[in-house]
Write a protein that holds these residues in place. Structure first.
Motif, short mmCIF file in Angstrom:
data_model
loop_
_atom_site.label_atom_id
_atom_site.label_comp_id
_atom_site.label_asym_id
_atom_site.label_seq_id
_atom_site.Cartn_x
_atom_site.Cartn_y
_atom_site.Cartn_z
N SER A 150 4.91 6.13 5.32
CA SER A 150 6.09 5.30 5.45
C SER A 150 5.70 3.92 5.97
CB SER A 150 7.11 5.95 6.38
OG SER A 150 6.54 6.18 7.65
N TRP A 151 6.50 2.94 5.59
CA TRP A 151 6.28 1.58 6.06
C TRP A 151 6.87 1.45 7.46
CZ3 TRP A 151 9.73 -2.20 7.62
CH2 TRP A 151 9.16 -3.45 7.88
N ILE A 152 6.14 0.76 8.32
CA ILE A 152 6.63 0.44 9.66
C ILE A 152 6.45 -1.06 9.87
CG2 ILE A 152 6.17 2.71 10.65
CD1 ILE A 152 3.66 1.52 11.95
N PRO A 153 7.28 -1.66 10.71
CA PRO A 153 7.12 -3.10 10.97
C PRO A 153 5.77 -3.39 11.63
CG PRO A 153 9.12 -2.24 12.01
CD PRO A 153 8.38 -1.08 11.44
N CYS A 154 5.24 -4.56 11.34
CA CYS A 154 3.94 -4.96 11.89
C CYS A 154 3.93 -4.91 13.42
CB CYS A 154 3.61 -6.36 11.40
SG CYS A 154 1.94 -6.87 11.77
N ASP A 155 5.04 -5.28 14.04
CA ASP A 155 5.08 -5.27 15.50
C ASP A 155 5.12 -3.87 16.09
OD1 ASP A 155 7.69 -4.84 14.70
OD2 ASP A 155 8.59 -6.15 16.20
N ALA A 156 5.25 -2.85 15.25
CA ALA A 156 5.20 -1.47 15.71
C ALA A 156 3.84 -0.85 15.45
CB ALA A 156 6.28 -0.64 15.00
N ASN A 157 2.87 -1.69 15.10
CA ASN A 157 1.54 -1.19 14.76
C ASN A 157 0.46 -1.92 15.56
OD1 ASN A 157 0.05 0.66 13.36
ND2 ASN A 157 -0.01 -0.50 11.45
N ALA A 158 0.81 -2.34 16.76
CA ALA A 158 -0.12 -3.11 17.59
C ALA A 158 -1.37 -2.32 17.93
CB ALA A 158 0.59 -3.58 18.86
N ALA A 159 -1.24 -1.01 18.14
CA ALA A 159 -2.42 -0.20 18.48
C ALA A 159 -3.42 -0.20 17.33
CB ALA A 159 -1.99 1.23 18.81
N ALA A 160 -2.94 -0.08 16.10
CA ALA A 160 -3.84 -0.11 14.94
C ALA A 160 -4.52 -1.46 14.82
CB ALA A 160 -3.07 0.22 13.67
N HIS A 161 -3.80 -2.53 15.08
CA HIS A 161 -4.39 -3.87 15.00
C HIS A 161 -5.45 -4.06 16.09
CE1 HIS A 161 -1.83 -5.36 11.80
NE2 HIS A 161 -0.86 -4.68 12.37
N TRP A 162 -5.19 -3.54 17.26
CA TRP A 162 -6.16 -3.61 18.35
C TRP A 162 -7.44 -2.87 17.96
CZ3 TRP A 162 -8.78 -0.31 21.64
CH2 TRP A 162 -9.31 -0.87 22.80
N LEU A 163 -7.27 -1.66 17.39
CA LEU A 163 -8.43 -0.89 16.95
C LEU A 163 -9.20 -1.60 15.85
CD1 LEU A 163 -6.82 2.66 16.95
CD2 LEU A 163 -8.78 1.93 18.36
N ALA A 164 -8.49 -2.22 14.92
CA ALA A 164 -9.15 -2.95 13.84
C ALA A 164 -10.00 -4.09 14.39
CB ALA A 164 -8.11 -3.47 12.85
N LYS A 165 -9.47 -4.81 15.37
CA LYS A 165 -10.24 -5.90 15.97
C LYS A 165 -11.48 -5.37 16.67
CE LYS A 165 -6.50 -9.17 16.72
NZ LYS A 165 -5.64 -9.81 17.71
N GLN A 166 -11.34 -4.24 17.36
CA GLN A 166 -12.49 -3.65 18.02
C GLN A 166 -13.55 -3.26 17.00
OE1 GLN A 166 -12.73 -3.59 21.45
NE2 GLN A 166 -10.82 -4.72 21.24
N GLY A 167 -13.11 -2.67 15.89
CA GLY A 167 -14.03 -2.26 14.84
C GLY A 167 -14.70 -3.44 14.17
N ALA A 168 -13.97 -4.53 13.99
CA ALA A 168 -14.53 -5.72 13.36
C ALA A 168 -15.65 -6.33 14.20
CB ALA A 168 -13.44 -6.75 13.11
N LEU A 211 0.83 -1.20 0.00
CA LEU A 211 0.00 0.00 0.00
C LEU A 211 0.86 1.26 0.00
CD1 LEU A 211 -2.70 1.43 0.09
CD2 LEU A 211 -2.76 1.02 2.56
N VAL A 212 1.91 1.27 0.79
CA VAL A 212 2.83 2.41 0.81
C VAL A 212 3.44 2.61 -0.57
CG1 VAL A 212 4.95 3.36 1.81
CG2 VAL A 212 3.33 2.15 3.27
N SER A 213 3.89 1.52 -1.19
CA SER A 213 4.51 1.60 -2.52
C SER A 213 3.54 2.12 -3.56
CB SER A 213 5.02 0.22 -2.96
OG SER A 213 6.05 -0.20 -2.13
N LEU A 214 2.32 1.59 -3.58
CA LEU A 214 1.35 2.03 -4.58
C LEU A 214 0.93 3.48 -4.36
CD1 LEU A 214 -0.86 -1.17 -4.83
CD2 LEU A 214 0.58 -0.19 -6.64
N ALA A 215 0.76 3.87 -3.11
CA ALA A 215 0.34 5.25 -2.83
C ALA A 215 1.43 6.25 -3.22
CB ALA A 215 -0.01 5.41 -1.36
#
Length: 124
Positions: free
Chosen positions: A77-95, A40-44
Protein backbone atom coordinates in the motif's frame (compact mmCIF):
# COMPACT_ATOMS: atom_id res chain seq x y z
CA UNK A 1 22.01 -0.85 -1.26
CA UNK A 2 24.59 0.89 -3.41
CA UNK A 3 23.74 -0.51 -6.86
CA UNK A 4 20.51 1.40 -7.33
CA UNK A 5 20.45 1.64 -11.12
CA UNK A 6 20.90 5.40 -10.81
CA UNK A 7 17.35 6.31 -9.88
CA UNK A 8 15.27 6.61 -6.72
CA UNK A 9 12.67 4.29 -8.29
CA UNK A 10 15.29 1.61 -8.94
CA UNK A 11 16.61 1.89 -5.38
CA UNK A 12 13.09 1.65 -3.95
CA UNK A 13 12.20 -1.30 -6.21
CA UNK A 14 15.38 -3.22 -5.38
CA UNK A 15 14.80 -2.62 -1.68
CA UNK A 16 11.24 -3.94 -1.99
CA UNK A 17 12.44 -7.00 -3.90
CA UNK A 18 15.13 -7.77 -1.31
CA UNK A 19 12.73 -7.19 1.58
CA UNK A 20 10.09 -9.50 0.10
CA UNK A 21 12.72 -12.17 -0.57
CA UNK A 22 13.99 -11.87 3.00
CA UNK A 23 10.46 -12.11 4.44
CA UNK A 24 9.73 -15.20 2.32
CA UNK A 25 13.03 -16.86 3.27
CA UNK A 26 12.40 -16.16 6.96
CA UNK A 27 9.03 -17.92 6.73
CA UNK A 28 6.67 -14.97 6.98
CA UNK A 29 3.42 -15.69 5.14
CA UNK A 30 1.39 -12.59 5.99
CA UNK A 31 3.18 -9.32 5.26
CA UNK A 32 2.09 -5.70 5.01
CA UNK A 33 4.39 -3.23 3.23
CA UNK A 34 3.91 0.52 3.19
CA UNK A 35 5.70 2.27 0.32
CA UNK A 36 5.91 6.00 -0.30
CA UNK A 37 6.63 5.56 -4.02
CA UNK A 38 3.17 5.46 -5.59
CA UNK A 39 4.39 4.36 -9.04
CA UNK A 40 6.03 1.28 -7.55
CA UNK A 41 2.87 0.27 -5.68
CA UNK A 42 0.82 0.70 -8.87
CA UNK A 43 3.20 -1.31 -11.04
CA UNK A 44 3.59 -4.10 -8.48
CA UNK A 45 -0.19 -4.42 -8.10
CA UNK A 46 -0.95 -3.95 -11.83
CA UNK A 47 -1.97 -7.01 -13.82
CA UNK A 48 -1.24 -5.31 -17.19
CA UNK A 49 2.13 -6.69 -18.26
CA UNK A 50 2.41 -4.29 -21.22
CA UNK A 51 3.30 -1.35 -18.99
CA UNK A 52 5.91 -3.34 -17.11
CA UNK A 53 7.60 -4.64 -20.26
CA UNK A 54 8.59 -1.13 -21.34
CA UNK A 55 9.57 0.17 -17.89
CA UNK A 56 13.32 0.82 -17.39
CA UNK A 57 13.23 -1.36 -14.26
CA UNK A 58 11.14 -4.14 -15.84
CA UNK A 59 13.31 -6.99 -14.56
CA UNK A 60 13.09 -5.81 -10.96
CA UNK A 61 9.33 -5.32 -11.23
CA UNK A 62 8.96 -8.83 -12.69
CA UNK A 63 10.96 -10.22 -9.76
CA UNK A 64 8.64 -8.40 -7.34
CA UNK A 65 5.57 -9.76 -9.11
CA UNK A 66 7.00 -13.30 -8.99
CA UNK A 67 7.55 -12.92 -5.25
CA UNK A 68 4.02 -11.55 -4.80
CA UNK A 69 2.69 -14.61 -6.66
CA UNK A 70 4.09 -17.07 -4.11
CA UNK A 71 1.81 -18.81 -1.63
CA UNK A 72 1.51 -16.02 0.93
CA UNK A 73 -0.44 -12.87 1.61
CA UNK A 74 1.34 -9.60 0.89
CA UNK A 75 -0.42 -6.27 1.07
CA UNK A 76 1.39 -3.43 -0.69
CA UNK A 77 0.00 0.00 0.00
CA UNK A 78 1.02 3.58 -0.59
CA UNK A 79 1.81 5.68 2.46
CA UNK A 80 2.65 9.39 2.62
CA UNK A 81 6.35 10.23 2.51
CA UNK A 82 6.16 11.85 5.95
CA UNK A 83 4.99 8.51 7.37
CA UNK A 84 8.12 6.77 6.13
CA UNK A 85 10.84 8.69 7.98
CA UNK A 86 12.34 5.51 9.47
CA UNK A 87 12.87 4.01 6.01
CA UNK A 88 14.48 7.24 4.80
CA UNK A 89 16.79 7.29 7.82
CA UNK A 90 17.81 3.69 7.11
CA UNK A 91 18.40 4.49 3.43
CA UNK A 92 20.73 7.34 4.36
CA UNK A 93 22.62 5.08 6.74
CA UNK A 94 22.98 2.47 4.01
CA UNK A 95 24.12 5.03 1.45
CA UNK A 96 26.99 6.02 3.75
CA UNK A 97 27.92 2.45 4.66
CA UNK A 98 31.03 0.84 3.26
CA UNK A 99 29.31 -2.56 3.43
CA UNK A 100 27.76 -3.78 0.16
CA UNK A 101 24.22 -5.13 -0.23
CA UNK A 102 21.34 -5.45 2.16
CA UNK A 103 22.15 -4.88 5.82
CA UNK A 104 19.95 -6.19 8.62
CA UNK A 105 19.43 -4.00 11.65
CA UNK A 106 19.71 -6.01 14.84
CA UNK A 107 20.17 -3.17 17.32
CA UNK A 108 17.77 -0.28 16.84
CA UNK A 109 19.37 3.12 17.41
CA UNK A 110 17.35 5.46 19.67
CA UNK A 111 16.81 7.94 16.82
CA UNK A 112 15.45 5.14 14.61
CA UNK A 113 13.20 3.93 17.41
CA UNK A 114 11.75 7.45 17.68
CA UNK A 115 11.17 7.66 13.91
CA UNK A 116 9.39 4.29 13.90
CA UNK A 117 7.12 5.53 16.69
CA UNK A 118 6.39 8.78 14.81
CA UNK A 119 5.68 6.89 11.56
CA UNK A 120 3.24 4.61 13.37
CA UNK A 121 1.28 7.64 14.54
CA UNK A 122 0.88 8.93 10.97
CA UNK A 123 -0.04 5.73 9.10
CA UNK A 124 -3.81 5.13 9.21
Amino acid sequence: MHDDGGSPFAAEAMTLREGLQLAWNKGYRKVSVGIDYEELVSLANDSNGDIIRVHPQASIIRDIKLLLGLDWRVELSWIPCDANAAAHWLAKQGAHSSLPGLQLVTNVAPELEWLIFKDALIVP
